[in-house]
Each structure stands twice: as C-alpha cells, then as structure tokens.
Motif scaffolding. Sequence first.
Motif, PDB file in Angstrom:
ATOM      1  N   PRO A  31      52.495  39.234  38.595  1.00 23.99           N
ATOM      2  CA  PRO A  31      51.412  38.379  39.110  1.00 23.99           C
ATOM      3  C   PRO A  31      50.141  38.333  38.273  1.00 23.99           C
ATOM      4  O   PRO A  31      49.165  38.959  38.632  1.00 23.99           O
ATOM      5  CB  PRO A  31      51.506  38.900  40.312  1.00 23.99           C
ATOM      6  N   SER A  32      50.001  37.464  37.266  1.00 22.68           N
ATOM      7  CA  SER A  32      48.930  37.540  36.254  1.00 22.68           C
ATOM      8  C   SER A  32      47.658  36.925  36.835  1.00 22.68           C
ATOM      9  O   SER A  32      46.719  37.422  36.369  1.00 22.68           O
ATOM     10  CB  SER A  32      49.297  36.842  35.003  1.00 22.68           C
ATOM     11  N   TYR A  33      47.711  36.177  38.019  1.00 21.99           N
ATOM     12  CA  TYR A  33      46.692  35.722  38.638  1.00 21.99           C
ATOM     13  C   TYR A  33      45.954  36.751  39.749  1.00 21.99           C
ATOM     14  O   TYR A  33      44.927  36.568  40.225  1.00 21.99           O
ATOM     15  CB  TYR A  33      46.866  34.213  39.368  1.00 21.99           C
ATOM     16  N   ALA A  34      46.914  37.737  40.019  1.00 23.14           N
ATOM     17  CA  ALA A  34      46.593  38.390  41.218  1.00 23.14           C
ATOM     18  C   ALA A  34      45.283  39.383  41.039  1.00 23.14           C
ATOM     19  O   ALA A  34      44.400  39.466  41.899  1.00 23.14           O
ATOM     20  CB  ALA A  34      47.703  39.685  41.461  1.00 23.14           C
ATOM     21  N   PRO A  35      44.928  40.013  39.988  1.00 29.57           N
ATOM     22  CA  PRO A  35      43.931  40.770  39.742  1.00 29.57           C
ATOM     23  C   PRO A  35      42.154  39.868  39.828  1.00 29.57           C
ATOM     24  O   PRO A  35      41.542  40.210  40.909  1.00 29.57           O
ATOM     25  CB  PRO A  35      43.734  41.029  37.963  1.00 29.57           C
ATOM     26  N   ALA A  36      42.319  38.632  39.263  1.00 30.10           N
ATOM     27  CA  ALA A  36      41.180  37.985  39.647  1.00 30.10           C
ATOM     28  C   ALA A  36      41.151  37.351  40.983  1.00 30.10           C
ATOM     29  O   ALA A  36      40.144  37.198  41.577  1.00 30.10           O
ATOM     30  CB  ALA A  36      41.268  36.618  38.632  1.00 30.10           C
ATOM     31  N   ARG A  37      42.227  36.872  41.614  1.00 29.56           N
ATOM     32  CA  ARG A  37      42.337  36.629  42.982  1.00 29.56           C
ATOM     33  C   ARG A  37      41.881  37.780  43.880  1.00 29.56           C
ATOM     34  O   ARG A  37      40.958  37.505  44.798  1.00 29.56           O
ATOM     35  CB  ARG A  37      43.588  36.004  43.370  1.00 29.56           C
ATOM     36  N   ASN A  38      42.260  38.947  43.778  1.00 31.01           N
ATOM     37  CA  ASN A  38      41.846  40.147  44.655  1.00 31.01           C
ATOM     38  C   ASN A  38      40.405  40.345  44.213  1.00 31.01           C
ATOM     39  O   ASN A  38      39.740  40.815  45.098  1.00 31.01           O
ATOM     40  CB  ASN A  38      42.671  41.354  44.135  1.00 31.01           C
ATOM     41  N   PHE A  39      39.785  40.219  43.028  1.00 33.86           N
ATOM     42  CA  PHE A  39      38.385  40.397  42.661  1.00 33.86           C
ATOM     43  C   PHE A  39      37.629  39.565  43.603  1.00 33.86           C
ATOM     44  O   PHE A  39      36.776  40.116  44.161  1.00 33.86           O
ATOM     45  CB  PHE A  39      38.254  40.268  41.322  1.00 33.86           C
ATOM     46  N   ILE A  40      37.855  38.472  43.649  1.00 33.49           N
ATOM     47  CA  ILE A  40      37.375  37.257  44.559  1.00 33.49           C
ATOM     48  C   ILE A  40      37.399  37.838  45.952  1.00 33.49           C
ATOM     49  O   ILE A  40      36.069  37.773  46.499  1.00 33.49           O
ATOM     50  CB  ILE A  40      37.592  36.058  44.288  1.00 33.49           C
ATOM     51  N   GLN A  72      40.884  44.715  50.253  1.00 32.86           N
ATOM     52  CA  GLN A  72      40.469  46.041  49.632  1.00 32.86           C
ATOM     53  C   GLN A  72      40.581  45.754  47.996  1.00 32.86           C
ATOM     54  O   GLN A  72      41.589  45.171  47.572  1.00 32.86           O
ATOM     55  CB  GLN A  72      41.263  47.289  49.987  1.00 32.86           C
ATOM     56  N   ASN A  73      39.776  46.547  47.379  1.00 32.23           N
ATOM     57  CA  ASN A  73      39.964  46.780  45.896  1.00 32.23           C
ATOM     58  C   ASN A  73      41.193  47.340  45.604  1.00 32.23           C
ATOM     59  O   ASN A  73      41.570  48.390  45.730  1.00 32.23           O
ATOM     60  CB  ASN A  73      38.859  47.568  45.417  1.00 32.23           C
ATOM     61  N   GLY A  74      42.210  46.532  44.837  1.00 32.96           N
ATOM     62  CA  GLY A  74      43.650  46.858  44.638  1.00 32.96           C
ATOM     63  C   GLY A  74      43.798  47.628  43.192  1.00 32.96           C
ATOM     64  O   GLY A  74      45.028  47.778  43.052  1.00 32.96           O
ATOM     65  N   SER A  75      42.713  47.394  42.557  1.00 36.43           N
ATOM     66  CA  SER A  75      43.026  48.114  41.133  1.00 36.43           C
ATOM     67  C   SER A  75      41.448  48.594  40.813  1.00 36.43           C
ATOM     68  O   SER A  75      40.918  48.101  39.876  1.00 36.43           O
ATOM     69  CB  SER A  75      43.576  46.952  40.081  1.00 36.43           C
ATOM     70  N   SER A  76      41.085  49.596  41.258  1.00 37.31           N
ATOM     71  CA  SER A  76      39.606  50.144  41.066  1.00 37.31           C
ATOM     72  C   SER A  76      39.624  50.692  39.723  1.00 37.31           C
ATOM     73  O   SER A  76      40.375  51.001  39.073  1.00 37.31           O
ATOM     74  CB  SER A  76      39.462  51.087  42.260  1.00 37.31           C
ATOM     75  N   GLY A  77      38.272  50.522  39.399  1.00 40.64           N
ATOM     76  CA  GLY A  77      37.832  51.316  38.092  1.00 40.64           C
ATOM     77  C   GLY A  77      38.369  52.588  37.885  1.00 40.64           C
ATOM     78  O   GLY A  77      38.549  53.204  36.679  1.00 40.64           O
ATOM     79  N   GLU A  78      38.387  53.255  38.972  1.00 39.07           N
ATOM     80  CA  GLU A  78      38.886  54.788  38.849  1.00 39.07           C
ATOM     81  C   GLU A  78      40.203  54.652  38.221  1.00 39.07           C
ATOM     82  O   GLU A  78      40.701  55.792  37.660  1.00 39.07           O
ATOM     83  CB  GLU A  78      39.050  55.282  40.421  1.00 39.07           C
ATOM     84  N   CYS A  83      45.241  44.944  36.174  1.00 41.71           N
ATOM     85  CA  CYS A  83      46.693  45.490  36.016  1.00 41.71           C
ATOM     86  C   CYS A  83      47.397  44.840  37.103  1.00 41.71           C
ATOM     87  O   CYS A  83      47.582  45.258  38.368  1.00 41.71           O
ATOM     88  CB  CYS A  83      46.528  47.088  36.255  1.00 41.71           C
ATOM     89  N   PRO A  84      48.113  43.712  36.482  1.00 39.36           N
ATOM     90  CA  PRO A  84      48.874  42.921  37.660  1.00 39.36           C
ATOM     91  C   PRO A  84      49.945  43.814  38.367  1.00 39.36           C
ATOM     92  O   PRO A  84      50.212  43.513  39.588  1.00 39.36           O
ATOM     93  CB  PRO A  84      49.336  41.931  36.691  1.00 39.36           C
ATOM     94  N   TRP A  85      50.549  44.815  37.613  1.00 34.53           N
ATOM     95  CA  TRP A  85      51.389  45.582  38.009  1.00 34.53           C
ATOM     96  C   TRP A  85      51.174  46.334  39.720  1.00 34.53           C
ATOM     97  O   TRP A  85      51.809  46.511  40.384  1.00 34.53           O
ATOM     98  CB  TRP A  85      52.039  46.818  37.216  1.00 34.53           C
ATOM     99  N   HIS A  86      49.810  46.424  39.790  1.00 34.44           N
ATOM    100  CA  HIS A  86      49.152  46.982  40.970  1.00 34.44           C
ATOM    101  C   HIS A  86      49.192  45.998  42.050  1.00 34.44           C
ATOM    102  O   HIS A  86      48.781  46.264  43.396  1.00 34.44           O
ATOM    103  CB  HIS A  86      47.680  47.606  40.985  1.00 34.44           C
ATOM    104  N   PHE A  87      49.611  44.849  42.013  1.00 28.91           N
ATOM    105  CA  PHE A  87      49.714  43.821  43.088  1.00 28.91           C
ATOM    106  C   PHE A  87      51.019  43.502  43.391  1.00 28.91           C
ATOM    107  O   PHE A  87      51.076  42.453  44.215  1.00 28.91           O
ATOM    108  CB  PHE A  87      48.655  42.826  42.721  1.00 28.91           C
ATOM    109  N   THR A  88      52.136  43.980  42.890  1.00 33.02           N
ATOM    110  CA  THR A  88      53.425  43.353  43.290  1.00 33.02           C
ATOM    111  C   THR A  88      53.758  44.037  44.604  1.00 33.02           C
ATOM    112  O   THR A  88      53.293  45.247  45.039  1.00 33.02           O
ATOM    113  CB  THR A  88      54.324  43.916  42.188  1.00 33.02           C
ATOM    114  N   PRO A  89      54.534  43.273  45.496  1.00 29.67           N
ATOM    115  CA  PRO A  89      55.021  43.921  46.510  1.00 29.67           C
ATOM    116  C   PRO A  89      55.791  45.159  46.505  1.00 29.67           C
ATOM    117  O   PRO A  89      55.341  46.033  47.473  1.00 29.67           O
ATOM    118  CB  PRO A  89      55.938  42.855  47.298  1.00 29.67           C
ATOM    119  N   HIS A  90      56.655  45.329  45.632  1.00 31.23           N
ATOM    120  CA  HIS A  90      56.932  46.858  45.289  1.00 31.23           C
ATOM    121  C   HIS A  90      56.055  47.859  45.196  1.00 31.23           C
ATOM    122  O   HIS A  90      56.279  49.228  45.574  1.00 31.23           O
ATOM    123  CB  HIS A  90      58.187  46.647  44.194  1.00 31.23           C
TER     124      HIS A  90
END
Length: 367
Positions: free
Chosen positions: A302-311, A319-325, A124-131
């Motif tokens: 930020p469409s790249y953000a989930p994969a980059r945070n995953f790595i 920290q996991n920015g968009s957990s399975g929960e 979910c890219p929305w979870h990684f925006t600064p806002h």
Amino acid sequence: MKKVHIGVIGAGWWGTFAHIPAIKSHAAAELVAVQSREKANVQKIARDFGVKYFFTEIEEMLALKELDAVIVASTPNVHFAHAKAALERGLHVLIEKPMTFTVGEARELVEIAAQKNLQLLVSCPWHFTPHGIEARRLIQSGALGEIKMISILMTNPIDKLLRGINTSPTHGMDNVYVEPCRGSYNDPAIAGGGQIFCQVSHPAAYLTFLTGLRPAEVYARFDNDGSINDIYNTLTITLENGALVSIASTAATPLSERNYEVRIFGSKAILQLELWRGEMTMVDFSDKHTKFKPLAEDEIYPSYAPARNFIDTILGKAQNGSSGELGLASMEIIEAACESAQTNRCEKIRSVKNIRVNQRSIVREKA
C-alpha cells in the motif's frame, strides 16, 4: 475540517508516484509546496499537481509559515539534513527509507522529534498491510509463545538500477511520471550502498515492527558481483531476547520472480507470511492451520499508506504506524552489517538479554 498543510522535499520518482497522490487523495490534507533541484522539473510538478508553491532550495520551502509537515523523499545522502532542518523548524516529518546513513543520525532525529513532540514516521508500506498488523498483534499478544527464530527471504529484481545500467525505477516499469536521477540508486555517496540500504532496510525495520525487539548483534556477508554496490546479502542477527534471525536478500532475480517470505518460529506456533503474494498462515503445535484471508492486490504493497497515516497521526485520528524508532532499528542492522562485511566479525549493538552459555548450548533463562 482542519487540514494538514504539507510540503514534499525531493519530489522525484517515488514522491510523485506515491506521496503526492496520497496527499491529494486525503480530504484532510493540502499539498502546498514541492521542492526539487531542477527548476523546470519542479515547475512542471507544481503545475501538473496543482501546487501553489515550488522551490529549488530547501531553506526557502521550510520558511513557509503555512507548513505543518513535510515528506522527505530526497536521496538518502541528504535525508538527515533535510529531516533535521524540518524538525527544528517545528514540522512533523515523514522520511523515506533508508532513514539516514548512520545510526547516530537516525537517533538524533528520533530525539529531536521526541523533544519537540513532533510526529516522525519512516516510510515503510509493509507496516500498513492487514496481515502485517495482525501478525504483530498475534506475536505481541503471545499467541506464538516465545519468539525463537525468524527466517526472511527478500528479493526484488532491481539489480540493473543498483548497478547503474539504467534508471528504470522498478523492473520493466515504463512511462513513469519522472524517473530517478542517475546515481540516485547506484552511487554509494548518494544511496549509501546497494541492496543493504535500498531493500534490506525493509525487513530490518519489519523485525522490530513485528516483535517489538531490537537487534543485539549482526554478522553479514555481501557479494557485489562485479558492481560497486552489494547485490547479494546474507545476515545472521540475534535479537535482544536471544531469538535467531536470518535474512537473505538480492536484487538479481528474473523479472517474474519476487520473494518476501517471512517465517516466525515461536514456542507455541509458527507464522508464515508471503508478503509479495498477500498470504499468511499460522500453524500451532497441535497442527491446527489458520489461513488468513488473502490480501487484495492494492493491499499487498500500500504505497499511499505511509503518507495517509502521517496525516491522520498529525490530526490525532490514528496511531503512528511506522515510527522513527523503526527506522533507527533498521539503521542499527544496516550499519552493523556493513561493518561486519568489512571486518568479518560479528558486530555487537547491545547486550543479549536472559542468555547464559553452557558447554552444550545456549539456554534461555526465565526472567
């Protein structure tokens, strides 16, 4: 530098548009394998992106000893099977939304990941925006006071995709590397449904991302507008603390119109987000307006953000920015909404905390 060795399952439109470029751009990651059902397609992807291994069968890919993690970008009907197989193999998993078809499946993935101490992220890219990150900090710090009400309007003009009129992945996007397969978005057996699975899955997860609260009950109405899939959705949700939530969402809007308006009403302040515009304002009850710096265009989604945070999460650098929960919380809303639209009843998910009813109103009791 230690590198995370990743495979992409279901290397289609979004996999090649977002996930593969994100992996290739990360210094601490290596894309070692891609999978797609069509051999000619996956051969071309492997060649064009410089990938060592390519497969048409999931089992062959998961047998690779060098894999550390996989991204599940396949169609929703096989998300659960693919993610479960990867987790049971001991691999970290980033899974596309909607996470699964059912709450039970989503919960099982979360439990397996926890038991095996593996990272499980929902994309979910929305979870990684600064806002979004700052809004969550403000809400959970108590800056808004007690959260009383949330209003969300989300639109994205993709109704032709949901109706099966064409396979263009977004409104008017041409010359994409690969378009979605026919049925990927409009066949309920593959996609799960229309707007509720494809788009409402975003704000359904965003509610818990922002507030840390889970849904307690859902009442929903759908309008298919002549389609086999839902095109218009309205949801009334009660969160576990008693906060009231409304979500209105449709895929049927003019090409120039996209809305993602989030209004969070607290007992001390109101937070107003315009996600598609990259704007955020807080107004407290003394009428003080705080405008936050507008987001740059590449920060809005930020469409790249989930994969980059995953790595980075796998490497212990973030920290996991968009957990399975969050994917599970989203599925709780989706499943309850689908049931409510059929039964015309309010569907309860869990009990509402700290609520008592008197003759005039619902009054929140102090914990």
